[in-house]
Scaffold this active site. Structure first.
Site, short mmCIF file in Angstrom:
data_model
loop_
_atom_site.label_atom_id
_atom_site.label_comp_id
_atom_site.label_asym_id
_atom_site.label_seq_id
_atom_site.Cartn_x
_atom_site.Cartn_y
_atom_site.Cartn_z
N ARG A 147 0.85 -1.19 0.00
CA ARG A 147 0.00 0.00 0.00
C ARG A 147 0.89 1.23 0.00
NH1 ARG A 147 -4.10 2.16 4.75
NH2 ARG A 147 -2.26 3.31 5.36
N TYR A 159 -2.92 11.26 6.50
CA TYR A 159 -3.26 9.90 6.90
C TYR A 159 -2.29 8.90 6.25
CZ TYR A 159 -4.98 5.29 6.79
OH TYR A 159 -5.01 3.93 6.89
N ASP A 210 -5.27 3.84 0.01
CA ASP A 210 -6.44 4.09 0.88
C ASP A 210 -6.77 5.57 0.84
OD1 ASP A 210 -8.35 4.17 2.86
OD2 ASP A 210 -7.16 3.08 4.36
N HIS A 212 -9.33 6.75 2.47
CA HIS A 212 -9.81 6.97 3.85
C HIS A 212 -11.06 7.82 3.92
CE1 HIS A 212 -8.60 6.91 8.26
NE2 HIS A 212 -8.31 5.70 7.83
N GLU A 262 -14.08 -1.22 6.44
CA GLU A 262 -13.37 -1.47 7.70
C GLU A 262 -14.16 -0.95 8.90
OE1 GLU A 262 -9.67 0.47 6.75
OE2 GLU A 262 -10.19 2.23 7.92
N ARG A 283 -13.62 -5.02 3.45
CA ARG A 283 -12.60 -4.82 4.49
C ARG A 283 -13.10 -5.24 5.86
NH1 ARG A 283 -8.08 -3.87 4.34
NH2 ARG A 283 -7.88 -1.95 5.52
N GLU A 339 -4.71 -7.26 5.03
CA GLU A 339 -3.81 -6.18 5.44
C GLU A 339 -2.93 -6.67 6.59
OE1 GLU A 339 -5.84 -2.85 7.23
OE2 GLU A 339 -4.26 -1.45 6.64
#
Ligand code: EZ4
Ligand code: CO
Length: 402
Positions: A147, A159, A210, A212, A262, A283, A339
């Site tokens: 990533r 982030y 990502d 986010h 997630e 996720r 991950e």
């Protein structure tokens, strides 16, 4: 097999973790993870005050019944605190089931569908050059999927850009730090990052990113379109993942593979994304969604729609969650990627585990149960420390997603 004791253990070996340990009249114990980053004590209290009294004397063999009892019995339905607490119970019961039957949990989930679990690591740096150099180090360690998160010009923090080599930890001790955010600067950067990464690393490695939750569907469509030619493995959380309609809009604009979920804590947040094939990877983790029991159902729902699991595995999910996730990853047919952010050595010492990284894959091990434990004496040496995730603001001071 009756539950005789249930202990909620809060410790901070480098970061905070909430762990549930169940003991039984057969002398076996099981462990589960209940960590909710930045809101840990809410889950600890939920377990201690409202769940532990329901567990003492229960038949530890009845996993499905206990899951239904705790969720439906609470009346209020799923939410992050509730499902994190129930997940810890569910993981500990699967751990006990495996130990009682002398089998690793994946044998009880149908046995192995694969020999090893593909993982991705987190390369990050203050700028494109540093991030690509970090990615090269991951590749040299054997990672087959990486990533990429880079600092953004004009922003002090971003982030995914962490402290320390091979370790990323977003929570900060004390009150929440505030970060600045600029969508424009970010959108300018990411295609350059992927271009530099492909030029340096070539095509024999998967690249992930990502976003986010911070983009609108239009912005995410623009970015996804520009990333397509670099063949990203996925673009994660391109938009806020609670708004299911947004993914319809996004799919019309880009063919980039999309990973979401997630923060999901129930099947009701993702069923439409799956059945309308609006996303490619889920996720959703064993911890956030309420345990191995519901995650297996989600995996089975997703399988015919060709949606695969790509479970969250940040450092705020303890080695107990990683061990439990790997049991699912190795068993379900529709697995994609896991991950894997390495924990600190201190964390690994408090949670001794079987799983091992080798050649770009994690190997779950074959000991009975989940293959992970907690060293309670060592955990007691690392008391809870208040910590929060950062909060982000735009240049004009407006709060936005971090
Ligand atoms: O920000 O787990 O893909 N991984 C992530 C994580 C989350 C943290 C929040 O606690 O988005 O790094
Ligand atoms: Co994420």
């Amino acid at each position: 097999m009756k539950i005789t004791d249930a202990r909620v253990i809060v410790c901070s070996p480098g970061r905070n973790f909430v762990t549930l340990k169940l003991e039984t009249d057969e002398g076996l114990h099981g462990v589960g993870d209940a960590t909710l980053n930045g809101r840990e004590l809410a889950v600890a209290a939920y377990l201690q005050e409202h769940v532990v009294p329901l567990l003492i004397g229960r038949d530890a063999r009845r996993i499905e019944d206990t899951w239904q009892y705790l969720l439906k019995g609470s009346y209020w339905g799923p939410g992050p605190v509730t499902t994190s607490a129930i997940a810890a119970v569910d993981m500990a019961l699967w751990d006990l089931k495996g130990k009682a039957l002398g089998a690793p949990v994946h044998e009880l989930l149908g046995g192995r569908s694969r020999d090893r679990v593909l993982v991705y690591g987190h390369a990050n740096g203050r700028d494109v050059a540093e991030t690509v150099a970090a990615a090269e180090r991951y590749r040299d360690l054997g990672y087959r999927a990486i990533r990429l998160q880079s600092g953004v010009p004009g922003l002090e923090q971003a982030y995914g850009v962490g402290r320390g080599e091979l370790y990323y930890e977003p929570a900060e001790p004390g009150l929440p730090p505030e970060h600045g955010w600029s969508t424009e600067a970010y959108l300018d950067l990411v295609p350059k990052l992927f271009n530099a990464a492909r030029n340096t690393l070539g095509w024999d490695v998967h690249l992930l990113h990502d976003a986010h939750h911070r983009l609108t569907p239009t912005e995410a469509g623009w970015l996804g379109h520009r990333l397509e030619d670099y063949r990203p493995f996925w673009l994660e959380d391109p938009i806020g993942d609670l708004l299911q309609d947004g993914f319809v809009h996004l799919r019309r604009q880009t063919r980039v593979p999309v990973a979401v979920g997630e923060i999901f804590n129930s099947v009701y947040q993702l069923h439409r994304l799956v059945t309308e094939q609006l996303v490619d990877y889920l996720r959703t983790t064993v911890l956030r969604t309420g345990g191995i029991t519901p995650l297996m159902k989600i995996a089975h729902l997703a399988d015919p729609y060709q949606v695969r699991l790509g479970s969250h595995g940040a450092t705020d999910l303890s080695p107990v969650t990683m061990a439990a996730a790997l049991q699912v990853d190795v068993a379900v047919h529709n697995f994609g990627i896991q991950e894997y952010m390495r924990h600190s050595d201190q964390t690994d010492e408090v949670f001794p585990h079987d799983y091992r990284f080798h050649g770009g894959y994690l190997h779950p091990g074959d000991s009975p149960g989940l293959g992970v434990d907690i060293d309670e004496d060592l955990a007691a040496k690392f008391p809870y420390e208040r910590a929060y995730l950062p909060v982000s603001r735009l240049a004009d001071g407006t709060v936005t997603w971090w």
